[in-house]
Structures are given as C-alpha cells and as structure tokens.
Write an enzyme that holds these catalytic residues in place. Sequence first.
Site, PDB file in Angstrom:
ATOM      1  N   GLU A 108       0.806  -1.200   0.000  1.00  0.00           N
ATOM      2  CA  GLU A 108       0.000   0.000   0.000  1.00  0.00           C
ATOM      3  C   GLU A 108       0.857   1.275   0.000  1.00  0.00           C
ATOM      4  OE1 GLU A 108      -3.112   0.264  -0.285  1.00  0.00           O
ATOM      5  OE2 GLU A 108      -3.668   2.217   0.495  1.00  0.00           O
ATOM      6  N   ASP A 109       1.885   1.300   0.834  1.00  0.00           N
ATOM      7  CA  ASP A 109       2.588   2.564   1.072  1.00  0.00           C
ATOM      8  C   ASP A 109       3.932   2.710   0.364  1.00  0.00           C
ATOM      9  OD1 ASP A 109       0.514   3.230   2.632  1.00  0.00           O
ATOM     10  OD2 ASP A 109       1.547   3.006   4.562  1.00  0.00           O
TER      11      ASP A 109
END
Length: 702
Positions: free
Chosen positions: A76-77
Amino acid sequence: MPSIDGLADRLSTYLAADQVNLVRRAYFYAEQAHDGQRRRSGEAYVTHPLAVASILADMHMDHQSLMAAMLHDVIEDTGIAKEALTSQFGETVAELVDGVSKLTQMNFETKAEAQAENFQKMAMAMARDIRVILVKLADRLHNMRTLEVLSGEKRRRIAKETLEIYAPIANRLGMHSMRVEFEDLGFKAMHPMRSERIRTAVRRARGNRKEIVAKIEESILACLQREGLQGEVTGREKHLYSIYQKMRGKRRAFNEIMDVYAFRIVVDKVDTCYRVLGAVHNLYKPLPGRFKDYIAIPKANGYQSLHTTLFGMHGVPIEIQIRTREMEEMANNGIAAHWLYKSDADEAPKGNHARARQWVKGVLEMQQRAGNSLEFIESVKIDLFPDEVYVFTPKGKIMELPKGSTAVDFAYAVHTDVGNSCIACRINRRLAPLSQALESGSTVEIVTAPGARSNPAWLNFVVTGKARTHIRHALKLQRRSESISLGERLLNKTLAGFDSHLEKIGAERIQTVLAEYRHEVIEDLLEDIGLGNRMAYVVARRLLAESGDAAPSPDGPLAIRGTEGLVLNYAKCCTPIPGDPIVGHLSAGKGMVVHLESCRNIADIRNNPEKCIQLNWAKDVAGEFNVELRVELEHQRGLIALLASSVNAADGNIEKIGMDERDGRISVVQLVISVHDRVHLARVIKKLRALAGVIRITRVKA
Ligand code: MN
C-alpha cells in the site's frame, strides 16, 4: 521502546528458530521499504508494523501472520509489488499482505454505503484466510492505541468505524479482549468527557467496594478449600463502554450497575466447573432463572462458561462465571486462541475456528444473494446484531428498529405525524398488513391520509415504546374531543326538550353547576356526559336550576352522523345501519352504543330514559357500516366468487365470509358486508337474489 530483538525473544517461546528468523527477515525488509517514512507521531514508520506483529504475538499467532503483519503496509505505502513479496516470502505471506492491503484501501467515509463495502471486503478476506482479518484487527488496534496524534475529526471517524464494524467483528469471532479494547478506546475518542467521568466514578466505586470484594473472594476461596477444589478466583469489572451503554440503553443509574459484584473462577477441567458450581450454590443462594450452562451449549461465537448469580451477604447480587483455563483463553482471544493450541500447521480447523468459518461462509452466501452492498451490510448486521432489524425508507435511508417491529413502529420512528396519519403500508412495493413484522433489508413505505387517526388496535402489535406512547396519547386526545362533542350534543338535545340551550344558560349558573360536580371547565363536564358517566337529563335539570318537577316536553331524538368516533359504537349484536330505527345505550366510561330498536339485548331498558336515548340518523350520515347476511343457495362451483362479484357489482365490500354446508345440495353462506345505508343494502340484496340457485337471503340481527 519495542524492538525486533525483544519480539524475537518472545516469539522463541512458542515458535521454531527458523520461523523466528523468517519474522526477523520480514521486519528488516519492511524497515528498508518504509525507510524515510514517519508516523504522524514522528517515529519511524516501521514501529507500527512491529507493534502490530507484537499484538499478534500476544495471541501466539503463527509466523506467517506475524510476517504479514510486518509487511502489511508495504504494498500500500511503498509501491513494492505483490510479486516481489511472493518471491521473497512465498505465496501465502504475499496473499495475506495483499488481503490486508485491500482492506486498508477502504474508503473511510462515514456513509453507510462505504461501510457496507468495508464489510464486504472483510468478509471476503475472512473467507479466503481468516488470518487476514486477525492481522487487520491488530492493525486497527494499534491505530486505535495511537489515535491521539490525529486531528479531532479524523479521530472520531476512525473511532466510529471501530465501534460500528471492528468491535462487532471481534465479538463475533469471540475475541473478547480485543473487543473490550476497541470499545473503550473508541468510546474515549468519541466522548472523551463521558469516558473520563465514568472512569473516575469506577475508580471511586472500586475504592468503596474493595472491602466487600475482598470478603466475598475470601469466602469463595474458603468454600472451595472446604470442598477440596482448586480454582483461581478473580474479581471482574465491566468495561467503561459497556457501563455507558447500560446507562444509556437501559437507563440504569451508575450505582445500580456497580452494585453487582462479579467474579470469575478458573479451574483445571470441565468436571471441576460443575463441582465448583455446586459448592458456590451451597455457599450462597442462587437467583432462580439466572443459571446458564454455556459449556453444554456454547454461544454462537464459541464462548463457553457457566454463569450463575447468587444472593451474597446482605443480599448483594454476586455474578459468577466458572470455566476452565482453555475456555478462559477462548473467551479472551476467541478464534485467535486456536493458534495457541495448534501444534501442526496442517491440522484441520476445529472448534472455534470451524464455527467462525461457518459464519464467514454464511456471510458470503448472503452477499451473493443480496443485490448491492447496502443490502449486504444489512444482512451482515443481522448476524452481528440479532436483536435489531434494518429496513429502508423509500429514499434509501436505513432505519434501525427492534426485532419484531411493524410498519406502524417504522412510521412512528420516521415521524410522529407519519405514525398518526398512517393508513396502510407497502413493503418492498407491495401492500402489506400494518401488523406484519418487518424483515431486515425490506423497503417500507407508509401510506398516509390527511385526517387519518391512530387506531387502538395497533397497540396489540407495536413493539417500540415510541409508537406505543404516541398512539396512547393520540387516542386520549381524540377520545376526549369526541366525548366532549358528543356530550355537548346530548346535553343540548335534552335542554331543547325544556326549550333551552347551553348558550342560553348564564355563565354564573354554569359555574355553580360545575362547582357542584367538582369540575373546573365545562369541557370536563361535557366529556363526562359523552362518556356516559353522567346523565344529560340530570345535568340539564341542574343547569335549569330546579324548575320544579316540570316534565320536559318530549325531546327530539339525537341525530347520528357517523363521525362521532371512539365514543360511539355500533352494537355487534344487531349491527344497525343508517335507515334502521335505532336507540342509544349509554354505558359508563365507554360512551354510547347504538342498537336496533328491536334488539333483544336492550329490550328491558329501552324505555328507561336514564339509560337509553332516542336516536335517529342524520341526513348526511357518513361512513360504511357492517351488516351480516345469511344466504342459502344451491351448491355450485365457484359460488364464493359469484357472491363476491355480485356484492362488488353493487358497490358493497365483503368484510368476512363463512360457509356451512347444509347437505350435499344446499350451502349457507354468512357474509359480513359494509354498506352505506339500508338503500344500499337493498341494492346489494337485489343483486344477490338475481344469482341462479339462491333460495333465501336474510339479514342477521341476533
Ligand atoms: Mn497499518
């Protein structure tokens, strides 16, 4: 400061060395990937996945879950692809991380639609691998623990979602400890003041209770010792949020909630549970009806324990839970406890795990049936909150009602005016009885009519307090205004016999008579007359101030308009309709009942002017009146349909139909039909006579 070394030490108490090393590797991978990223608090980002893994380690989760926890924000990051994780850590871990990432992409809008989607994603994730949800719950728990750094609005949004979605899921999976922490943290973030106030009150109460708690604990321990039983006795306290909910929902005072003393006795095996139960029942008297055996019949989330309530010294209620250490572990960690006992990774899921899987499977099936996510969330919520139903307004707004609620409850929940003027309802666009219990997911539309009034019969089926109170109130108002208007007409009719009228009587005289009857205002006196508690004749005489024994000239009859409402009823025995000669019978408190002049039930009192009133029908009488017909006819196919269409052709309405077979050839049909008056009835009868095979038609006047 938690460190990977500290965690690895803890892991080595229950994981193999190579597994601990894999977790380490995942940590360093994450540290590298998140390099340069910081949390809102200023700490290096990797402290977050480390904390999440540490929460899972407390639950003794397996190494793959812990690796996934370390890596849960990487896709996700940091833009690292799932494929990269697969090649580094294998398919399973990559799948887990991917599952958690998908849950993380949830849109944190508070709208129901967005939450519905969250639910859906969770359920799908759970179905694929239940560990995804455990990692996600741990992730949310750490975020809740570090919520304070966020801005007020964001904090509340996350807290609300935690209370509405995460806490119920933890509960459903039997993860009590996590649920309690979600609820208390969520409560604190939503209502910091209230939470603090309750916390202080609990602390104070704890001080006051200390002595009693110690005494009870001592006596339980002594009792176990006498019986030669081993057990660990601990005092229990309700968590802040549950105290708050009890105070709000059940409107109980804080002291009332705290007045209960709760203990848990943890023992070695099931057999001991029952023996301890016997021992404590010997020590203090058990409260009848409060004993629950959740060992023999576990709760849906797998919870097992014995529950009982005792009368302690001076009558203090003592709640006791008795369970084994394993049950205790299950009660606290629910589905996660499964990993505590699992020795072989390939062992088939059992017990709790199987039950939780079962639930997830059901959830998925529901999802396939439900057309959209809103419907889906409602289906899921039923499972999470079995005591509520969720229905939709025609505009798609969700309404939450207690189980068993009807369209009338719904109408009052929408608005008091909607409730008061409701006449019919459509459930999923079809007309349905107002009394039908609503099912979750239905769309309910209330049909209202101006001037409609709440119906006393609704009190037989409404569930919500709001509906009940408003119906009662509306009926009271309605009854009073109707009684007053009937009373006024009765009084004026009698006064007319003396050649007078209420308006002709001086205010002073009225005041004197009111004082005699101990009424403040004339309306109260009129209401009394309308309800049949006082005779209009007697009141009229008083108002005319003892004009001796002068008998009134024969007074004209009172005209019935059909709109008198609740204080005027039509006798069921003889069912009068406009055009029939009628007479009114006053019964105290109930108002007037209209009978046929020829009705046998009032033959004895018909000429008693104190009990009966001469009536006739007003020219413009309104409404529909029920009347019963008895039709004898030759038996034939489709006879009910024939009768019905004849009644219909004459604009009559069938209210009820019954049939006896006289013999093979002749049938006798009872028809209750509603008509406007005698002329209308004659028209209906004429139509019926025209039917082939009709032998005789009689109107039933018991
Ligand atoms: Mn996270």
